[in-house]
Design an enzyme around this catalytic site. Structure first.
Site, PDB file in Angstrom:
ATOM      1  N   GLU A  57       0.826  -1.200   0.000  1.00  0.00           N
ATOM      2  CA  GLU A  57       0.000   0.000   0.000  1.00  0.00           C
ATOM      3  C   GLU A  57       0.866   1.259   0.000  1.00  0.00           C
ATOM      4  O   GLU A  57       0.597   2.219  -0.722  1.00  0.00           O
ATOM      5  CB  GLU A  57      -0.921   0.008   1.228  1.00  0.00           C
ATOM      6  CG  GLU A  57      -1.893  -1.158   1.276  1.00  0.00           C
ATOM      7  CD  GLU A  57      -1.356  -2.344   2.047  1.00  0.00           C
ATOM      8  OE1 GLU A  57      -2.150  -3.020   2.707  1.00  0.00           O
ATOM      9  OE2 GLU A  57      -0.131  -2.608   1.996  1.00  0.00           O
ATOM     10  N   CYS A  89      -0.557  -0.052   7.897  1.00  0.00           N
ATOM     11  CA  CYS A  89      -1.014   0.468   6.605  1.00  0.00           C
ATOM     12  C   CYS A  89      -2.399   1.107   6.711  1.00  0.00           C
ATOM     13  O   CYS A  89      -2.728   2.014   5.940  1.00  0.00           O
ATOM     14  CB  CYS A  89      -1.031  -0.647   5.569  1.00  0.00           C
ATOM     15  SG  CYS A  89       0.623  -1.218   5.105  1.00  0.00           S
ATOM     16  N   SER A 173      20.109 -40.077 -13.371  1.00  0.00           N
ATOM     17  CA  SER A 173      18.941 -39.255 -13.724  1.00  0.00           C
ATOM     18  C   SER A 173      19.316 -38.000 -14.501  1.00  0.00           C
ATOM     19  O   SER A 173      18.429 -37.240 -14.899  1.00  0.00           O
ATOM     20  CB  SER A 173      18.190 -38.850 -12.452  1.00  0.00           C
ATOM     21  OG  SER A 173      19.014 -38.055 -11.615  1.00  0.00           O
ATOM     22  N   TRP A 175      20.536 -36.364 -17.831  1.00  0.00           N
ATOM     23  CA  TRP A 175      19.347 -35.552 -17.539  1.00  0.00           C
ATOM     24  C   TRP A 175      18.136 -36.183 -18.215  1.00  0.00           C
ATOM     25  O   TRP A 175      18.192 -36.507 -19.392  1.00  0.00           O
ATOM     26  CB  TRP A 175      19.541 -34.124 -18.004  1.00  0.00           C
ATOM     27  CG  TRP A 175      20.679 -33.437 -17.370  1.00  0.00           C
ATOM     28  CD1 TRP A 175      21.917 -33.214 -17.892  1.00  0.00           C
ATOM     29  CD2 TRP A 175      20.676 -32.880 -16.066  1.00  0.00           C
ATOM     30  NE1 TRP A 175      22.690 -32.534 -16.994  1.00  0.00           N
ATOM     31  CE2 TRP A 175      21.954 -32.313 -15.865  1.00  0.00           C
ATOM     32  CE3 TRP A 175      19.749 -32.777 -15.045  1.00  0.00           C
ATOM     33  CZ2 TRP A 175      22.322 -31.667 -14.685  1.00  0.00           C
ATOM     34  CZ3 TRP A 175      20.101 -32.136 -13.882  1.00  0.00           C
ATOM     35  CH2 TRP A 175      21.360 -31.589 -13.708  1.00  0.00           C
ATOM     36  N   ASP A 205      23.682 -38.023  -7.497  1.00  0.00           N
ATOM     37  CA  ASP A 205      23.673 -36.899  -8.448  1.00  0.00           C
ATOM     38  C   ASP A 205      24.655 -35.785  -8.092  1.00  0.00           C
ATOM     39  O   ASP A 205      24.979 -34.954  -8.945  1.00  0.00           O
ATOM     40  CB  ASP A 205      22.268 -36.305  -8.547  1.00  0.00           C
ATOM     41  CG  ASP A 205      21.259 -37.282  -9.124  1.00  0.00           C
ATOM     42  OD1 ASP A 205      21.682 -38.293  -9.705  1.00  0.00           O
ATOM     43  OD2 ASP A 205      20.045 -37.027  -8.992  1.00  0.00           O
ATOM     44  N   SER A 230      20.053 -39.591   7.761  1.00  0.00           N
ATOM     45  CA  SER A 230      19.952 -40.158   9.111  1.00  0.00           C
ATOM     46  C   SER A 230      21.279 -40.665   9.651  1.00  0.00           C
ATOM     47  O   SER A 230      21.534 -40.581  10.856  1.00  0.00           O
ATOM     48  CB  SER A 230      18.940 -41.304   9.125  1.00  0.00           C
ATOM     49  OG  SER A 230      17.657 -40.855   8.762  1.00  0.00           O
ATOM     50  N   ALA A 302      13.048 -40.811  -4.664  1.00  0.00           N
ATOM     51  CA  ALA A 302      11.795 -41.535  -4.506  1.00  0.00           C
ATOM     52  C   ALA A 302      11.523 -41.920  -3.057  1.00  0.00           C
ATOM     53  O   ALA A 302      10.378 -41.868  -2.600  1.00  0.00           O
ATOM     54  CB  ALA A 302      11.811 -42.780  -5.389  1.00  0.00           C
ATOM     55  N   ARG A 303      12.553 -42.298  -2.319  1.00  0.00           N
ATOM     56  CA  ARG A 303      12.342 -42.694  -0.920  1.00  0.00           C
ATOM     57  C   ARG A 303      11.858 -41.509  -0.085  1.00  0.00           C
ATOM     58  O   ARG A 303      10.955 -41.646   0.745  1.00  0.00           O
ATOM     59  CB  ARG A 303      13.626 -43.279  -0.332  1.00  0.00           C
ATOM     60  CG  ARG A 303      13.987 -44.661  -0.859  1.00  0.00           C
ATOM     61  CD  ARG A 303      15.231 -45.212  -0.163  1.00  0.00           C
ATOM     62  NE  ARG A 303      15.521 -46.568  -0.581  1.00  0.00           N
ATOM     63  CZ  ARG A 303      16.240 -46.895  -1.653  1.00  0.00           C
ATOM     64  NH1 ARG A 303      16.728 -45.928  -2.428  1.00  0.00           N
ATOM     65  NH2 ARG A 303      16.467 -48.157  -1.960  1.00  0.00           N
TER      66      ARG A 303
END
EC number: 3.5.4.26
Length: 371
Positions: A57, A89, A173, A175, A205, A230, A302-303
């Site tokens: 504003e 404001c 992966s 690309w 990767d 972990s 994926a995990r």
């Protein structure tokens, strides 16, 4: 001058578009946009450019050169009515003697919610709430979600072949998607305050997880890079630990050696410990919300994606479909969800379009078919 509902929606959509300009730098504040209208013409535009800077504003008022008496103000989120890093404001709106304020969304922040509207009405200003509600909600969804749930808006991002594989049979992966899709990811990272990745993906990767512009330069504001590991299996020479691309957080457990943790802390890596055996993802998200994260991008693999799905922590997603087929010996997007059609995770596809030679699909999570 009488303004039609179509014109009102047009002005609010302009405010939403302006707000999007602040999406990278405004968080942890919302990216609010504002336009000032007089005699049917826009005389001021503004958006919030970052924490501590003037609100939308104020920026719109600074942009105009005409008298504001009798003007209409369109703002995507309820104007604030409390003192923070900047003054309220609503005081500026009242002092300027505007005629009407159109608000797309009420602010769920308890310091503001309905109080800004009440202050304006007490001052004799006409207030209209709900114009452009859907457009503003779509824009500000991460902020609204974080304020309402205490958790950041979680976006799952992945790249997959047309037959749904995220890597080939060797685990590679890079690309699957095309160059333009990878450039698009840079913007998506920049719009997120944290990017989360699993240890296996880092080991395979070796990503930097930096947010880069199409020019190749780093965005001025980089997301926090979060590595979920972990056991401390990510090597110390992994590129993700490089502080040149922004801050890094290791989310780990008691299984990670003190020596490994100390070496990372000596490099400036923040270490966050969870339960003894595995990282508590919901607690991690709560911690990131406390650090001011409104949107978090989960990049896999994926995990990690599956762990977020199992705990119903995914709010939306982006899939980049590369122009390839890899067969069934690669890695799927998700693993071991134990779902059937009658209890499948249901999503609403919001956008699908070409990005270079890849297809980008955006979706929001609706829930399970069984309710």
């Amino acid at each position: 001058m009488e303004v039609s509902s179509e014109q009102q929606l047009f002005f609010m959509r302009e405010a939403v578009a302006l707000g999007e300009r602040g999406r990278i730098f405004a968080p942890p504040n919302p990216w609010v946009g504002c336009v000032i209208v007089k005699n049917g013409c826009i005389i001021g535009r503004g958006w919030h450019k970052g924490i501590g800077s003037p609100h939308a504003e104020v920026c719109a008022f600074q942009d105009q050169t005409s008298s504001l008496v009798g003007a209409d103000v369109y703002v995507t989120l309820e104007p604030c009515c409390h003192f923070g890093r900047t003054p309220p404001c609503v005081d500026l709106l009242i002092k300027s003697k505007v005629s009407s304020v159109y608000i797309a969304l009420l602010d769920p922040d308890p310091r503001v919610c309905k109080r800004g509207v009440a202050r304006l009405k007490e001052a004799g200003i006409s207030v209209y709430v709900g114009i452009g509600h859907e457009e503003a909600k779509a824009s500000l969804q991460p902020y609204l979600h974080q304020r309402e749930t205490g958790l950041p808006w979680v976006v799952m991002k992945t790249a997959a072949s047309l037959d749904g594989q995220t890597s080939d049979r060797r685990g590679i992966s890079q690309w699957i998607s095309g160059e333009q899709a990878r450039l698009d990811v840079g913007r998506l990272r920049a719009e997120s305050q944290a990017v989360i990745v699993g240890s296996r993906t880092v080991c395979l990767d070796n990503p930097r997880l930096s947010a880069r512009m199409p020019s190749g330069d780093l965005y001025e504001r980089q997301p926090l890079r979060v590595v979920v590991d972990s056991r401390g299996s990510v090597p110390l020479d992994a590129r993700v630990w490089n502080p040149d691309s922004g801050n890094v957080l290791l989310a780990t457990t008691e299984q990670c050696s003190k020596e490994h943790i100390q070496k990372l802390e000596d490099r400036g890596v923040e270490v966050w410990k969870s339960s003894p055996q595995q990282v508590d993802l919901k607690r991690l998200l709560q911690y990131l919300a406390e650090k001011g994260c409104l949107q978090v991008l989960v990049e896999g693999g994926a995990r990690l994606h599956s762990a977020f799905w199992r705990e119903h922590l995914v709010n939306a997603g982006v899939i980049y479909w590369g122009p390839k087929f890899l067969g069934d010996q690669g890695s799927p997007m998700l693993r071991d969800l134990q779902l059937c059609l009658d209890n499948a995770e249901h999503v609403k596809i919001t956008k699908t379009f070409l990005v270079g030679d890849s297809v980008k699909t955006c979706f929001e999570c609706v829930g399970r078919e069984d309710g």
